[in-house]
Design a protein around this motif. Sequence first.
Motif, short mmCIF file in Angstrom:
data_model
loop_
_atom_site.label_atom_id
_atom_site.label_comp_id
_atom_site.label_asym_id
_atom_site.label_seq_id
_atom_site.Cartn_x
_atom_site.Cartn_y
_atom_site.Cartn_z
N LYS A 65 0.86 -1.19 0.00
CA LYS A 65 0.00 0.00 0.00
C LYS A 65 0.90 1.24 0.00
N VAL A 66 0.66 2.12 -0.95
CA VAL A 66 1.46 3.33 -1.12
C VAL A 66 0.56 4.55 -0.92
N ARG A 67 0.92 5.41 0.00
CA ARG A 67 0.19 6.68 0.20
C ARG A 67 1.02 7.79 -0.44
N ALA A 68 0.48 8.42 -1.47
CA ALA A 68 1.25 9.40 -2.23
C ALA A 68 0.31 10.32 -2.99
N LEU A 69 0.88 11.41 -3.51
CA LEU A 69 0.17 12.24 -4.48
C LEU A 69 1.17 12.77 -5.48
N VAL A 70 0.67 13.28 -6.60
CA VAL A 70 1.50 13.93 -7.61
C VAL A 70 1.21 15.42 -7.56
N SER A 71 2.24 16.23 -7.36
CA SER A 71 2.04 17.67 -7.24
C SER A 71 1.49 18.24 -8.54
N GLY A 100 -5.72 14.15 -8.65
CA GLY A 100 -5.47 15.50 -9.11
C GLY A 100 -4.40 16.25 -8.36
N GLY A 101 -3.92 15.71 -7.24
CA GLY A 101 -2.88 16.39 -6.47
C GLY A 101 -3.38 17.18 -5.29
N ASP A 102 -4.70 17.15 -5.04
CA ASP A 102 -5.23 17.88 -3.88
C ASP A 102 -5.02 17.14 -2.57
N LEU A 103 -5.17 15.81 -2.60
CA LEU A 103 -5.08 15.01 -1.39
C LEU A 103 -4.25 13.76 -1.66
N PRO A 104 -3.50 13.28 -0.65
CA PRO A 104 -2.80 12.01 -0.82
C PRO A 104 -3.79 10.87 -1.05
N GLN A 105 -3.39 9.92 -1.87
CA GLN A 105 -4.20 8.75 -2.17
C GLN A 105 -3.48 7.50 -1.68
N GLN A 106 -4.23 6.49 -1.23
CA GLN A 106 -3.62 5.20 -0.91
C GLN A 106 -3.91 4.22 -2.03
N ILE A 107 -2.86 3.72 -2.67
CA ILE A 107 -2.96 2.81 -3.79
C ILE A 107 -2.46 1.44 -3.34
N THR A 108 -3.16 0.38 -3.72
CA THR A 108 -2.81 -0.97 -3.30
C THR A 108 -2.36 -1.80 -4.50
N PHE A 109 -1.24 -2.52 -4.30
CA PHE A 109 -0.69 -3.38 -5.34
C PHE A 109 -0.46 -4.78 -4.79
N ARG A 133 7.17 15.65 -14.99
CA ARG A 133 7.20 17.11 -15.09
C ARG A 133 6.81 17.78 -13.77
N SER A 134 6.32 17.02 -12.82
CA SER A 134 6.09 17.52 -11.46
C SER A 134 6.64 16.48 -10.49
N GLN A 135 6.33 16.61 -9.23
CA GLN A 135 6.94 15.76 -8.21
C GLN A 135 5.98 14.67 -7.72
N LEU A 136 6.54 13.56 -7.32
CA LEU A 136 5.82 12.54 -6.56
C LEU A 136 6.07 12.81 -5.08
N TRP A 137 4.99 13.00 -4.31
CA TRP A 137 5.10 13.19 -2.87
C TRP A 137 4.77 11.87 -2.20
N LEU A 138 5.74 11.30 -1.53
CA LEU A 138 5.59 9.98 -0.92
C LEU A 138 5.42 10.13 0.59
N TYR A 139 4.31 9.62 1.11
CA TYR A 139 3.98 9.75 2.53
C TYR A 139 4.24 8.47 3.32
N ARG A 140 3.88 7.33 2.75
CA ARG A 140 4.00 6.09 3.53
C ARG A 140 3.94 4.89 2.58
#
Length: 377
Positions: A65-71, A100-109, A133-140
Amino acid sequence: MPDVGAHVQPVFADFSAAAPRTGNAAVTSERARFARDHFALDAGAAVTLLFDVPEEGVRDELTVKVRALVSKLGSRPGYAPLELAVNSRTVVADFRIPGGGDLPQQITFAVPAELLKPGGSNTLTLRTASDARSQLWLYRVLAEPVWDRDAAERAWLAESFAQSLLTYRTDRRAPGAEEWEPAAAWRLHVDSGEGAMPSRLDWRVRSGAEASVEFALELHTFYGHARDAEGRWYELRGALTDRQSFPGDADPADTHAFTTEAGWGGRWHQGGPLTFHLAVGEETPFERVAWTDQRACSASIGLTEDGSSFQGWSQRVNEGPVGYRGAVVVPEPGTSQGPSERREPNTFAEDLDELGQAFANLADTAAKSLGSFLRRF
């Protein structure tokens, strides 16, 4: 039935601090930098978790499980596709994180078992595309055996609670005002035996001042509203400035400890201890405190005028609400009020006793109802 033999220990990495908090893992990174409550990854940057697999290997897949967003790119969604690889073998490539980059999302693989190497270290790498072209913000990042559902999250919550004394700088803003003004610092710790940090906190003191705030998942900020003793309302925000183990250097005068009972099934049952420390710049005693934690357990208590006891309700996740009452614990001289132990489930004997009591209550009610019915004739 699933195979419950050899398995990978739950793994987590929390990037809300400059030195990531980890469980059963080590972290390395390339061109990733800490930014307030996350790691920011530019094009081609990578974060790698190293974790062990048992010598005998595993038969079943891992859940990651990855919690992240794209700026964002201005007002538009950003572009920083994610690649996930295990032991340099790609699991997913060019994955666009939604939201869309407003809130972190949790993605499951799902990670197939055949990608894991028995014995020694394995690697789990998250990399941004070279043309990002923008950043990946990695939370957990969480990883766990497929049949041990939410094990990594439980381990992360338990580790997080090891530093449960939080200090916040706060600001408030009057309705219609443009500028924020400094307000009293907050220092808090709430332990109802669930071993989880707060997600929401409400309080009211006897002067009439009160506040209600919601915490960011990473706990670096909170936002809410407050009212002073004169009845004026304000926006309220807080920024984390210190975090340490409880009791640490907490002032014992602001710490309250209670023995508790839970009310259900027609009688009261012994509960776990409750300890809370609230220093919020108010001089009058608390009359009400309520909270929800990151496990989604919640409670609300109303304190007597002298603070010696409380009455309220509590609700553990996936359970119904129950009565909640407590009596203050007076520490012996030379001792401190430390954190409580997690509330344990009833023993089998206690469950049988309670079931017997429930049947007895039911029989008593039925007998009274029958007697009332017969008296009509």
